[in-house]
Scaffold this active site. Structure first.
Site, PDB file in Angstrom:
ATOM      1  N   HIS A 193       0.935  -1.282   0.064  1.00 37.32           N
ATOM      2  CA  HIS A 193       0.089   0.014   0.090  1.00 37.32           C
ATOM      3  C   HIS A 193       0.949   1.417   0.107  1.00 37.32           C
ATOM      4  CE1 HIS A 193      -3.075   2.925   1.150  1.00 37.32           C
ATOM      5  NE2 HIS A 193      -2.309   3.250   2.000  1.00 37.32           N
ATOM      6  N   HIS A 198       1.048   5.073  -1.975  1.00 34.51           N
ATOM      7  CA  HIS A 198       1.297   6.486  -1.597  1.00 34.51           C
ATOM      8  C   HIS A 198       2.845   7.276  -2.286  1.00 34.51           C
ATOM      9  CE1 HIS A 198      -1.202   7.388   1.691  1.00 34.51           C
ATOM     10  NE2 HIS A 198      -1.145   6.278   2.203  1.00 34.51           N
ATOM     11  N   GLU A 238      -5.929   9.412   0.625  1.00 31.45           N
ATOM     12  CA  GLU A 238      -6.246   7.846   0.728  1.00 31.45           C
ATOM     13  C   GLU A 238      -7.345   7.432  -0.418  1.00 31.45           C
ATOM     14  OE1 GLU A 238      -4.841   5.329   2.272  1.00 31.45           O
ATOM     15  OE2 GLU A 238      -3.621   6.675   3.760  1.00 31.45           O
ATOM     16  N   SER A 257      -3.784   1.153  -4.835  1.00 34.81           N
ATOM     17  CA  SER A 257      -3.073   0.115  -4.429  1.00 34.81           C
ATOM     18  C   SER A 257      -4.026  -1.013  -3.940  1.00 34.81           C
ATOM     19  CB  SER A 257      -2.485   0.218  -2.830  1.00 34.81           C
ATOM     20  OG  SER A 257      -3.308   0.448  -2.122  1.00 34.81           O
TER      21      SER A 257
END
Length: 327
Positions: A193, A198, A238, A257
């Site tokens: 993730h 990110h 997010e 992700s």
């Protein structure tokens, strides 16, 4: 929401500034909040969950070897010294297989549904199915592109500490990998993730400055503002989506992700709402499957300016906000 934090005192508590948050009731004593002046003041040890102590519903809860592995990786993160290279992890065959599976499944979806800024930055990192990248490798790319850094962490940090790290261009990242029994699912922020979702966009200057602005707004903020900023972060960094021409593209890491989340976003099943960071935001959904709604931004530049405007409205005075160059 406007700031209620007014810095009326600056003093030395370690190397942190001190801000008084005044209360509307005169009889209530002011709340003293330590304000970090650099990433060295940011506590990465306040872990709220998802470190080596797994909950009973975690896919790896009954796997003793996996839990021992998580304990070891947590200890590695806790031993890291700011400014030193991030220690390399010798990932196991099972961990490498998880990375390869997720990256292989995500690639065609990312090509179709990720925003342009993400797709421009992704090749800088050279992700391959053949090996799991090291955090130090990604950190070197970020330092060259935008001046950002990465600091390893054992699990899910307290929101105040995590947001403070962003203020000093530091992304706190886990190093463990989700359990091999469910490569397409993780209840926590794992390395897959962090690196796929990110890190690539933090190499884009416009996006990176937006995330930094959210972090700087948190310095010295009261608890109510911290919670609202956490929601702003959740619905943008997010799970944010952005309009590109007639299409909706993903820039939120929780979408980028996840094969399920990308497919869900592309299906049009989720509600789309405009984001107003000044307005109350709905409860965050952690374990309810895919998101029921996404906040749609009209353009990436517009989103950056909107969030920077909000951040500027709640942040402390310049003299108390610290110096990102000290990170």
């Amino acid at each position: 929401m406007r700031a209620h934090a007014h810095a009326t005192e600056e003093g030395a508590r370690g190397s942190c500034s001190v801000a008084r948050v005044t209360s509307p009731e005169a009889a209530t004593p002011p709340l003293i909040i330590k304000v970090p002046r650099s990433v060295n003041d940011v506590d990465n040890g306040r872990i709220l969950g998802f470190d080596a102590d797994l909950s009973a519903d975690h896919p790896g809860f009954h796997d003793g070897a996996y839990k021992a592995r998580r304990t070891m990786l947590s200890q590695m993160a806790n031993a890291h010294v700011i400014g030193a290279p991030i220690a390399a992890v010798d990932y196991t065959a099972a961990e490498r297989a998880v990375w390869a599976t997720v990256l292989r499944q995500l690639r065609p979806l990312l090509a179709r549904h990720a925003c342009a800024e993400y797709l421009r930055s992704l090749p800088l990192f050279g992700f391959s199915e053949d090996r799991v990248p090291q955090l130090e490798e990604a950190a070197r790319v970020l330092r060259a592109a935008t001046g950002w850094g990465i600091r390893p962490v054992a699990g899910l940090m307290h929101p105040r500490d995590f947001l403070a790290g962003l203020a000093f261009k530091t992304f706190h990242s886990t190093q463990y990998i989700r359990h091999a029994s469910q490569p397409g699912y993780t209840p926590e922020p794992d390395l897959v993730h962090e690196l796929i979702g990110h890190v690539p966009l933090l190499a884009d200057p416009g996006y990176a400055s937006m995330v930094e602005a959210i972090g700087r707004a948190s310095l010295g903020a009261d608890d109510k503002t911290i919670w609202h900023l956490t929601k702003v972060y959740w619905y943008t960094v997010e799970f944010g989506v952005v309009r590109e021409g007639s299409e909706t593209k993903a820039f939120g890491s929780g979408i980028l992700s996840s094969t399920a989340e990308l497919a869900h976003m592309a299906s049009g099943a989720a509600a789309l709402q405009p984001l107003d960071p000044f307005a109350p935001l709905p409860k965050m959904s952690y374990k309810d499957g895919v998101q029921p709604r996404y906040f749609l931004l009209e353009s990436f530049e517009c989103a950056r300016q909107q969030l920077c405007d909000y951040a500027a409205s709640v942040r402390l005075p310049e003299e108390l906000r610290g110096d990102a160059s000290l990170a």
